[in-house]
Structures are given as C-alpha cells and as structure tokens.
Design a protein around this motif. Structure first.
Motif, PDB file in Angstrom:
ATOM      1  N   PHE A  80       0.833  -1.205   0.000  1.00  0.00           N
ATOM      2  CA  PHE A  80       0.000   0.000   0.000  1.00  0.00           C
ATOM      3  C   PHE A  80       0.869   1.257   0.000  1.00  0.00           C
ATOM      4  O   PHE A  80       0.585   2.217  -0.710  1.00  0.00           O
ATOM      5  N   TYR A  81       1.942   1.230   0.783  1.00  0.00           N
ATOM      6  CA  TYR A  81       2.866   2.369   0.841  1.00  0.00           C
ATOM      7  C   TYR A  81       3.450   2.640  -0.543  1.00  0.00           C
ATOM      8  O   TYR A  81       3.494   3.774  -0.999  1.00  0.00           O
ATOM      9  N   HIS A  82       3.867   1.591  -1.224  1.00  0.00           N
ATOM     10  CA  HIS A  82       4.461   1.784  -2.548  1.00  0.00           C
ATOM     11  C   HIS A  82       3.419   2.175  -3.595  1.00  0.00           C
ATOM     12  O   HIS A  82       3.738   2.889  -4.547  1.00  0.00           O
ATOM     13  N   ALA A  83       2.184   1.754  -3.426  1.00  0.00           N
ATOM     14  CA  ALA A  83       1.116   2.218  -4.310  1.00  0.00           C
ATOM     15  C   ALA A  83       0.908   3.723  -4.130  1.00  0.00           C
ATOM     16  O   ALA A  83       0.733   4.456  -5.107  1.00  0.00           O
ATOM     17  N   CYS A  84       0.948   4.177  -2.889  1.00  0.00           N
ATOM     18  CA  CYS A  84       0.812   5.609  -2.626  1.00  0.00           C
ATOM     19  C   CYS A  84       2.006   6.390  -3.170  1.00  0.00           C
ATOM     20  O   CYS A  84       1.835   7.490  -3.722  1.00  0.00           O
ATOM     21  N   ILE A  85       3.201   5.833  -3.055  1.00  0.00           N
ATOM     22  CA  ILE A  85       4.391   6.474  -3.619  1.00  0.00           C
ATOM     23  C   ILE A  85       4.248   6.586  -5.140  1.00  0.00           C
ATOM     24  O   ILE A  85       4.616   7.594  -5.742  1.00  0.00           O
ATOM     25  N   SER A  86       3.703   5.556  -5.778  1.00  0.00           N
ATOM     26  CA  SER A  86       3.511   5.589  -7.232  1.00  0.00           C
ATOM     27  C   SER A  86       2.521   6.678  -7.632  1.00  0.00           C
ATOM     28  O   SER A  86       2.726   7.386  -8.626  1.00  0.00           O
ATOM     29  N   LEU A  87       1.451   6.828  -6.880  1.00  0.00           N
ATOM     30  CA  LEU A  87       0.489   7.899  -7.161  1.00  0.00           C
ATOM     31  C   LEU A  87       1.124   9.277  -6.954  1.00  0.00           C
ATOM     32  O   LEU A  87       0.884  10.205  -7.738  1.00  0.00           O
ATOM     33  N   ALA A  88       1.930   9.400  -5.917  1.00  0.00           N
ATOM     34  CA  ALA A  88       2.621  10.667  -5.671  1.00  0.00           C
ATOM     35  C   ALA A  88       3.626  10.964  -6.781  1.00  0.00           C
ATOM     36  O   ALA A  88       3.777  12.113  -7.203  1.00  0.00           O
ATOM     37  N   ALA A  89       4.301   9.932  -7.294  1.00  0.00           N
ATOM     38  CA  ALA A  89       5.233  10.124  -8.396  1.00  0.00           C
ATOM     39  C   ALA A  89       4.495  10.554  -9.664  1.00  0.00           C
ATOM     40  O   ALA A  89       4.974  11.417 -10.405  1.00  0.00           O
ATOM     41  N   ALA A  90       3.332   9.980  -9.915  1.00  0.00           N
ATOM     42  CA  ALA A  90       2.534  10.382 -11.080  1.00  0.00           C
ATOM     43  C   ALA A  90       2.092  11.834 -10.949  1.00  0.00           C
ATOM     44  O   ALA A  90       2.150  12.599 -11.923  1.00  0.00           O
ATOM     45  N   ALA A  91       1.667  12.239  -9.776  1.00  0.00           N
ATOM     46  CA  ALA A  91       1.251  13.626  -9.559  1.00  0.00           C
ATOM     47  C   ALA A  91       2.434  14.579  -9.709  1.00  0.00           C
ATOM     48  O   ALA A  91       2.307  15.668 -10.298  1.00  0.00           O
ATOM     49  N   THR A  92       3.601  14.171  -9.224  1.00  0.00           N
ATOM     50  CA  THR A  92       4.802  14.996  -9.358  1.00  0.00           C
ATOM     51  C   THR A  92       5.199  15.128 -10.818  1.00  0.00           C
ATOM     52  O   THR A  92       5.587  16.214 -11.269  1.00  0.00           O
ATOM     53  N   TRP A  93       5.110  14.060 -11.578  1.00  0.00           N
ATOM     54  CA  TRP A  93       5.437  14.117 -12.997  1.00  0.00           C
ATOM     55  C   TRP A  93       4.454  15.048 -13.726  1.00  0.00           C
ATOM     56  O   TRP A  93       4.846  15.807 -14.612  1.00  0.00           O
ATOM     57  N   TYR A  94       3.183  15.008 -13.355  1.00  0.00           N
ATOM     58  CA  TYR A  94       2.198  15.915 -13.938  1.00  0.00           C
ATOM     59  C   TYR A  94       2.582  17.367 -13.649  1.00  0.00           C
ATOM     60  O   TYR A  94       2.565  18.215 -14.543  1.00  0.00           O
ATOM     61  N   LEU A  95       2.923  17.655 -12.404  1.00  0.00           N
ATOM     62  CA  LEU A  95       3.335  19.010 -12.048  1.00  0.00           C
ATOM     63  C   LEU A  95       4.599  19.420 -12.792  1.00  0.00           C
ATOM     64  O   LEU A  95       4.739  20.577 -13.200  1.00  0.00           O
ATOM     65  N   ALA A  96       5.505  18.478 -12.982  1.00  0.00           N
ATOM     66  CA  ALA A  96       6.743  18.772 -13.708  1.00  0.00           C
ATOM     67  C   ALA A  96       6.445  19.143 -15.158  1.00  0.00           C
ATOM     68  O   ALA A  96       7.061  20.069 -15.703  1.00  0.00           O
ATOM     69  N   THR A  97       5.506  18.452 -15.786  1.00  0.00           N
ATOM     70  CA  THR A  97       5.189  18.791 -17.178  1.00  0.00           C
ATOM     71  C   THR A  97       4.461  20.123 -17.274  1.00  0.00           C
ATOM     72  O   THR A  97       4.594  20.827 -18.269  1.00  0.00           O
ATOM     73  N   ILE A  98       3.698  20.480 -16.261  1.00  0.00           N
ATOM     74  CA  ILE A  98       2.983  21.755 -16.278  1.00  0.00           C
ATOM     75  C   ILE A  98       3.929  22.929 -15.992  1.00  0.00           C
ATOM     76  O   ILE A  98       3.898  23.949 -16.686  1.00  0.00           O
ATOM     77  N   PHE A  99       4.781  22.799 -14.981  1.00  0.00           N
ATOM     78  CA  PHE A  99       5.567  23.939 -14.517  1.00  0.00           C
ATOM     79  C   PHE A  99       7.028  23.939 -14.953  1.00  0.00           C
ATOM     80  O   PHE A  99       7.674  24.985 -14.895  1.00  0.00           O
ATOM     81  N   CYS A 100       7.576  22.807 -15.373  1.00  0.00           N
ATOM     82  CA  CYS A 100       9.008  22.757 -15.684  1.00  0.00           C
ATOM     83  C   CYS A 100       9.307  22.478 -17.150  1.00  0.00           C
ATOM     84  O   CYS A 100      10.463  22.449 -17.539  1.00  0.00           O
TER      85      CYS A 100
END
Length: 78
Positions: A37-57
C-alpha cells in the motif's frame, strides 16, 4: 513552482527507500500488506509529481511548436 517540483522529486527519492515496513505483517483492508500500500501511494505521488513537472518545468519553446514550425526551422518536411 519549479523548485517545489524539484523538492518533491528529491522527497520522493528519499521516502521511496522505506525500511520501516519491511518486517511489518499488517494487512490493510484485510488483504493488502502495508508495504505494498505504501508503494502504491508512492507511485500515485510520483505520477502527480510528474504531472506538475510537465505543467511547470517543461520548456516553453517546446509547447507551441507544430510539426510545420519544426520543419521550417530544420528545413525538412513535416
């Protein structure tokens, strides 16, 4: 915001190295090991971070180029 995204990436690199759930046999929802479950949450957080990276960076010059504009710059066919 770019530095916040960089900070999130660094944070994900650090918290991905979990050692605190290795020997924990706790089941969440009656079937899922807490480490999974912890790693599933980390994967979701990584996906959200990648989304933010494509929007802002993402470089501005790459956003608005069409294939015909690229062909004009390089002298090739689109």
């Amino acid at each position: 915001m770019k530095y916040a995204v960089y900070g999130l990436v660094a944070l994900l690199l650090i918290i991905h190295q979990d050692f605190w759930f290795w020997d924990d046999k706790t089941l969440l929802f009656g079937f899922m090991p807490i480490g999974l479950f912890y790693h599933a949450c980390i994967s979701l957080a990584a996906a959200a971070t990648w989304y933010l990276a494509t929007i802002f960076c993402w470089p501005e010059e790459l956003i608005y180029e069409t294939p015909s504009e690229v062909a004009e710059k390089t002298g090739g066919d689109a």
